[in-house]
Design a protein around this motif. Structure first.
Motif, mmCIF file in Angstrom:
data_model
loop_
_atom_site.group_PDB
_atom_site.id
_atom_site.type_symbol
_atom_site.label_atom_id
_atom_site.label_comp_id
_atom_site.label_asym_id
_atom_site.label_seq_id
_atom_site.Cartn_x
_atom_site.Cartn_y
_atom_site.Cartn_z
ATOM 1 N N VAL A 1 0.778 -1.058 -0.049
ATOM 2 C CA VAL A 1 -0.045 0.028 0.007
ATOM 3 C C VAL A 1 0.830 1.253 -0.029
ATOM 4 C CG1 VAL A 1 -1.816 1.279 1.068
ATOM 5 C CG2 VAL A 1 -1.817 -1.306 1.371
ATOM 6 N N ALA A 2 0.767 2.084 -0.912
ATOM 7 C CA ALA A 2 1.418 3.416 -1.086
ATOM 8 C C ALA A 2 0.618 4.608 0.022
ATOM 9 C CB ALA A 2 1.449 3.887 -2.496
ATOM 10 N N PHE A 3 1.104 5.349 0.528
ATOM 11 C CA PHE A 3 0.693 6.562 1.152
ATOM 12 C C PHE A 3 1.295 7.801 0.458
ATOM 13 C CE2 PHE A 3 -0.646 3.345 4.079
ATOM 14 C CZ PHE A 3 -1.429 3.804 4.844
ATOM 15 N N LEU A 4 0.403 8.578 0.063
ATOM 16 C CA LEU A 4 0.861 9.803 -0.736
ATOM 17 C C LEU A 4 0.624 11.078 0.171
ATOM 18 C CD1 LEU A 4 2.046 11.144 -3.230
ATOM 19 C CD2 LEU A 4 -0.129 11.013 -4.225
ATOM 20 N N PRO B 1 -4.360 4.661 9.419
ATOM 21 C CA PRO B 1 -4.692 3.685 8.162
ATOM 22 C C PRO B 1 -3.388 2.933 8.118
ATOM 23 C CG PRO B 1 -5.521 5.970 7.575
ATOM 24 C CD PRO B 1 -4.814 6.278 8.841
ATOM 25 N N TRP B 2 -2.347 3.472 8.349
ATOM 26 C CA TRP B 2 -1.000 2.984 8.080
ATOM 27 C C TRP B 2 -0.837 1.813 9.234
ATOM 28 C CZ3 TRP B 2 3.432 5.032 5.404
ATOM 29 C CH2 TRP B 2 4.677 3.998 5.640
ATOM 30 N N ALA C 1 3.555 -1.009 3.850
ATOM 31 C CA ALA C 1 3.226 0.315 3.672
ATOM 32 C C ALA C 1 4.406 1.179 3.286
ATOM 33 C CB ALA C 1 2.618 0.943 4.787
ATOM 34 N N THR C 2 4.344 1.852 2.196
ATOM 35 C CA THR C 2 5.298 2.785 1.479
ATOM 36 C C THR C 2 5.055 4.211 1.429
ATOM 37 O OG1 THR C 2 6.175 1.086 0.281
ATOM 38 C CG2 THR C 2 6.968 3.061 -0.342
ATOM 39 N N MET C 3 5.894 5.135 2.060
ATOM 40 C CA MET C 3 5.697 6.643 1.932
ATOM 41 C C MET C 3 6.091 7.017 0.895
ATOM 42 S SD MET C 3 3.966 8.871 3.882
ATOM 43 C CE MET C 3 3.470 9.616 2.630
ATOM 44 N N LEU D 1 -3.738 2.635 -2.772
ATOM 45 C CA LEU D 1 -3.169 4.014 -2.560
ATOM 46 C C LEU D 1 -4.271 4.590 -1.458
ATOM 47 C CD1 LEU D 1 -1.592 6.579 -2.976
ATOM 48 C CD2 LEU D 1 -3.219 7.291 -4.747
ATOM 49 N N VAL D 2 -3.473 5.282 -0.289
ATOM 50 C CA VAL D 2 -3.999 5.835 0.478
ATOM 51 C C VAL D 2 -3.680 7.340 0.662
ATOM 52 C CG1 VAL D 2 -4.587 6.373 3.156
ATOM 53 C CG2 VAL D 2 -4.660 4.193 2.104
#
Length: 182
Positions: A9-12, A25-26, A36-38, A71-72
């Motif tokens: 899951v990508a976090f933008l 959410p992370w 999870a990836t920032m 994506l989040v």
């Protein structure tokens, strides 16, 4: 609870994100087994409006939706305003819709989706001050705790995080949503 082992899951986000809309959410997706990836247009670290510091894993210019399952987009006025002005961030977010992948967005994060041109014909919620912006972009805005529209999960504020997290995990677990589109 849905098991997200092997999901990525990508976090933008960038500076000024709403801390809990990133951290909650992370914790939820990693607690369900996902990685999870920032992703950020800003290198090194980003800082939330309440002081949470998050290490950036991948620059937005180098990020590809191909590498992720979902994506989040956390909110925060400053965060969302800066991201909607960054071409790499907009293209990265749009690619998830083009690839029919789940996207979770909360609060002011919906501004990025307006810039990406992916809300027309969709039902969505957000922080109430974005209602007119979303309607003008062709979305059907509703005032609800959480809305799910073919892989697009949206919520209004940090108060909605429990429902948001549950639905984000559910949609990631379901995988590709053919009706998710750009």
């Amino acid at each position: 609870m849905t098991n997200l082992t092997d999901a990525s899951v990508a976090f933008l986000a960038t500076d000024g994100f709403e801390d809990s809309e990133l951290t909650s959410p992370w914790k939820a997706v990693t607690g369900a087994g996902a990685s999870a990836t920032m992703v950020s247009p800003k290198p090194d670290d980003i800082t939330g409006k309440h002081g949470h510091v998050q290490t950036v894993d991948v620059p937005a210019a180098d990020a590809s939706a191909d590498a992720f399952d979902a994506l989040v987009l956390p909110g925060g006025v400053v965060n969302a305003d800066h991201l909607r002005m960054d071409a790499d961030s907009i293209a990265f977010a749009r690619a998830f819709f083009e690839q029919h992948k789940p996207v979770g967005v909360i609060c002011h994060g919906a501004w990025i989706l307006i810039e990406a041109g992916v809300v027309d014909g969709r039902t969505i919620t957000s922080y109430p001050s974005l209602a007119t912006d979303l309607r003008n972009a062709g979305a059907a805005w509703v005032d609800q705790e959480v809305v799910v529209d073919h892989g697009l999960v949206s919520s209004r504020t940090p108060d909605d995080l429990p429902a948001f997290n549950t639905k984000v995990i559910e949609e990631i677990g379901e995988g590709i949503h053919r009706a998710q589109h750009a």
